[in-house]
Enzyme design. Structure first.
Site, PDB file in Angstrom:
ATOM      1  N   TYR A   1      53.570  43.554  34.607  1.00 23.20           N
ATOM      2  CA  TYR A   1      52.287  44.072  35.097  1.00 23.20           C
ATOM      3  C   TYR A   1      52.019  45.439  34.477  1.00 23.20           C
ATOM      4  O   TYR A   1      50.939  45.703  33.936  1.00 23.20           O
ATOM      5  CB  TYR A   1      52.317  44.180  36.627  1.00 23.20           C
ATOM      6  CG  TYR A   1      51.089  44.847  37.216  1.00 23.20           C
ATOM      7  CD1 TYR A   1      49.903  44.148  37.390  1.00 23.20           C
ATOM      8  CD2 TYR A   1      51.114  46.196  37.594  1.00 23.20           C
ATOM      9  CE1 TYR A   1      48.776  44.759  37.918  1.00 23.20           C
ATOM     10  CE2 TYR A   1      49.992  46.824  38.119  1.00 23.20           C
ATOM     11  CZ  TYR A   1      48.818  46.098  38.286  1.00 23.20           C
ATOM     12  OH  TYR A   1      47.702  46.712  38.804  1.00 23.20           O
TER      13      TYR A   1
ATOM     14  N   SER B   1      45.271  50.883  35.997  1.00 24.26           N
ATOM     15  CA  SER B   1      46.169  51.208  37.116  1.00 24.26           C
ATOM     16  C   SER B   1      46.971  52.434  36.702  1.00 24.26           C
ATOM     17  O   SER B   1      47.160  52.680  35.508  1.00 24.26           O
ATOM     18  CB  SER B   1      47.126  50.039  37.360  1.00 24.26           C
ATOM     19  OG  SER B   1      48.184  50.423  38.194  1.00 24.26           O
TER      20      SER B   1
HETATM   21  P1  NDP Z   1      42.291  41.651  44.557  1.00 28.51           P
HETATM   22  O1  NDP Z   1      43.386  40.659  44.432  1.00 28.51           O
HETATM   23  O2  NDP Z   1      41.763  41.976  45.897  1.00 28.51           O
HETATM   24  O3  NDP Z   1      41.115  41.227  43.583  1.00 28.51           O
HETATM   25  C1  NDP Z   1      41.393  40.703  42.314  1.00 28.51           C
HETATM   26  C2  NDP Z   1      40.131  40.076  41.774  1.00 28.51           C
HETATM   27  O4  NDP Z   1      40.388  39.572  40.458  1.00 28.51           O
HETATM   28  C3  NDP Z   1      39.648  38.918  42.615  1.00 28.51           C
HETATM   29  O5  NDP Z   1      38.250  38.974  42.723  1.00 28.51           O
HETATM   30  C4  NDP Z   1      40.060  37.697  41.807  1.00 28.51           C
HETATM   31  O6  NDP Z   1      39.141  36.658  42.063  1.00 28.51           O
HETATM   32  C5  NDP Z   1      39.915  38.239  40.383  1.00 28.51           C
HETATM   33  N1  NDP Z   1      40.694  37.485  39.418  1.00 28.51           N
HETATM   34  C6  NDP Z   1      42.040  37.340  39.375  1.00 28.51           C
HETATM   35  N2  NDP Z   1      42.391  36.558  38.346  1.00 28.51           N
HETATM   36  C7  NDP Z   1      41.232  36.228  37.705  1.00 28.51           C
HETATM   37  C8  NDP Z   1      40.932  35.443  36.573  1.00 28.51           C
HETATM   38  N3  NDP Z   1      41.886  34.842  35.862  1.00 28.51           N
HETATM   39  N4  NDP Z   1      39.639  35.321  36.201  1.00 28.51           N
HETATM   40  C9  NDP Z   1      38.654  35.905  36.925  1.00 28.51           C
HETATM   41  N5  NDP Z   1      38.884  36.666  37.997  1.00 28.51           N
HETATM   42  C10 NDP Z   1      40.148  36.818  38.392  1.00 28.51           C
HETATM   43  O7  NDP Z   1      42.868  42.969  43.863  1.00 28.51           O
HETATM   44  P2  NDP Z   1      42.287  44.445  43.655  1.00 28.51           P
HETATM   45  O8  NDP Z   1      40.888  44.552  44.043  1.00 28.51           O
HETATM   46  O9  NDP Z   1      43.274  45.347  44.240  1.00 28.51           O
HETATM   47  O10 NDP Z   1      42.424  44.571  42.072  1.00 28.51           O
HETATM   48  C11 NDP Z   1      41.330  44.865  41.216  1.00 28.51           C
HETATM   49  C12 NDP Z   1      41.860  45.559  39.973  1.00 28.51           C
HETATM   50  O11 NDP Z   1      42.416  46.816  40.372  1.00 28.51           O
HETATM   51  C13 NDP Z   1      42.981  44.796  39.262  1.00 28.51           C
HETATM   52  O12 NDP Z   1      42.783  44.880  37.878  1.00 28.51           O
HETATM   53  C14 NDP Z   1      44.229  45.551  39.664  1.00 28.51           C
HETATM   54  O13 NDP Z   1      45.235  45.458  38.689  1.00 28.51           O
HETATM   55  C15 NDP Z   1      43.690  46.965  39.782  1.00 28.51           C
HETATM   56  N6  NDP Z   1      44.529  47.825  40.602  1.00 28.51           N
HETATM   57  C16 NDP Z   1      44.754  47.549  41.933  1.00 28.51           C
HETATM   58  C17 NDP Z   1      45.583  48.368  42.672  1.00 28.51           C
HETATM   59  C18 NDP Z   1      45.884  48.121  44.104  1.00 28.51           C
HETATM   60  O14 NDP Z   1      46.842  48.726  44.641  1.00 28.51           O
HETATM   61  N7  NDP Z   1      45.101  47.287  44.792  1.00 28.51           N
HETATM   62  C19 NDP Z   1      46.239  49.538  42.069  1.00 28.51           C
HETATM   63  C20 NDP Z   1      45.913  49.748  40.696  1.00 28.51           C
HETATM   64  C21 NDP Z   1      45.089  48.918  39.992  1.00 28.51           C
HETATM   65  P3  NDP Z   1      39.459  35.089  42.071  1.00 28.51           P
HETATM   66  O15 NDP Z   1      40.816  34.908  42.679  1.00 28.51           O
HETATM   67  O16 NDP Z   1      38.326  34.528  42.894  1.00 28.51           O
HETATM   68  O17 NDP Z   1      39.393  34.689  40.642  1.00 28.51           O
END
Ligand code: NDP
Length: 259
Positions: free
Chosen positions: A151, A138
């Site tokens: 975070y 991020s």
């Molecule tokens: P979402 O919440 O849409 O997706 C997050 C994903 O991570 C889901 O598929 C969730 O699946 C999975 N996940 C969460 N916890 C776990 C766990 N303990 N084990 C396995 N899977 C897990 O968020 P984003 O797509 O936005 O985020 C994706 C990445 O991008 C993250 O690392 C986030 O920090 C990063 N990011 C996002 C930004 C934004 O503004 N959206 C900005 C900068 C970085 P499930 O709940 O089914 O496990």
């Protein structure tokens, strides 16, 4: 080359889902990883992928999953460490368990899975010439953000790991890419206040754009990408040059908590 194998964590939503759809369209065989099995099953059947239900913060579970994947696919051409959670609030307000959890999911999860799949990545590099690890960090990993301090700390750890992994694996045929998105509209990170203003909308992108830029970074061998470059890279430069001042300016940034 035989079919290319991609393992994507966080594939049930947002950026990971967009990545899975894009790779599947380009002919990759994907292994989708997350915790919500129903969503993974549907996406896997839609995209011709496989899936694994796993909490990436659970080291034993990740080791077991990596072994199962390597049994099916001795060569892994691409690992996307995308699983992540957002924890809002500064260090004093945040419950202690959440501080541990955000570090375990956002940072350690990627470390465990990269270690677990390393034999498959090496095999792909040896047999097919190249393999890739993408760490979706991020811009919060290059700019300290007090309104979401634990975070931001987890993402700084992830960025440091990703950069050092790239150096450590140099010459091995495994290319490591560090991805620093700014605000992206996804279910887990909805950013309603940012999206509500005209200025905000200029700096928010969709997950499909991030997925396209990630694939382009992989294809071009780019070490690090900020998505979108403007204005976020400027913040990273500001922190590199004047970290104390940058942290002070961002300390009082308003950050929505109603999402
Ligand atoms: P979402 O919440 O849409 O997706 C997050 C994903 O991570 C889901 O598929 C969730 O699946 C999975 N996940 C969460 N916890 C776990 C766990 N303990 N084990 C396995 N899977 C897990 O968020 P984003 O797509 O936005 O985020 C994706 C990445 O991008 C993250 O690392 C986030 O920090 C990063 N990011 C996002 C930004 C934004 O503004 N959206 C900005 C900068 C970085 P499930 O709940 O089914 O496990």
């Amino acid at each position: 080359m035989s079919v290319r194998i991609a393992v994507i964590t966080g594939a049930s939503s947002g950026i990971g889902e967009a990545m899975a759809r894009l790779l599947a369209r380009r002919g990759w065989r994907c292994v989708l990883v997350a915790r919500r099995e129903g969503i993974l099953r549907g996406l896997a059947s839609e995209t011709g992928s496989e899936y694994e239900v796993c909490d990436v913060a659970d080291r034993a579970a990740v080791d077991g999953m990596a072994a199962r994947i390597l049994e099916r696919h001795p060569s892994v051409h691409l690992l996307v460490n995308g699983a992540g959670i957002l924890v809002r609030g500064d260090f004093v307000e945040t419950p202690l368990e959440l501080i541990e959890r955000v570090l375990a999911v956002n940072y350690l999860g990627g470390v465990w899975l990269t270690r677990g799949l390393l034999p498959g990545l090496r095999e792909a590099a040896d047999v097919d010439g190249r393999a890739h690890v993408v760490n979706i960090a991020s811009i919060g990993g290059a700019i300290v953000f007090t309104p979401a301090a634990p975070y931001s700390a987890s993402k700084h750890a992830q960025v440091a790991f990703s950069r050092s992994l790239r150096a450590a694996l140099r010459g091995s045929g495994i290319d490591v890419h560090t991805v620093l998105p700014g605000f992206v509209t996804t279910p887990g990170f909805p950013h309603p206040k940012v999206f509500a203003t005209r200025l905000g909308r200029l700096v928010v992108v969709g997950p499909e754009r991030v997925a396209r830029d990630i694939l382009s970074a992989v294809e071009r061998g780019r070490a690090e990408v900020v998505i979108p470059w403007f204005p976020y890279r400027l913040g990273a430069i500001a922190q590199a040059v004047a970290p104390t001042l940058t942290a002070r300016v961002l300390r009082d940034a308003e950050y929505e908590d109603e999402a």
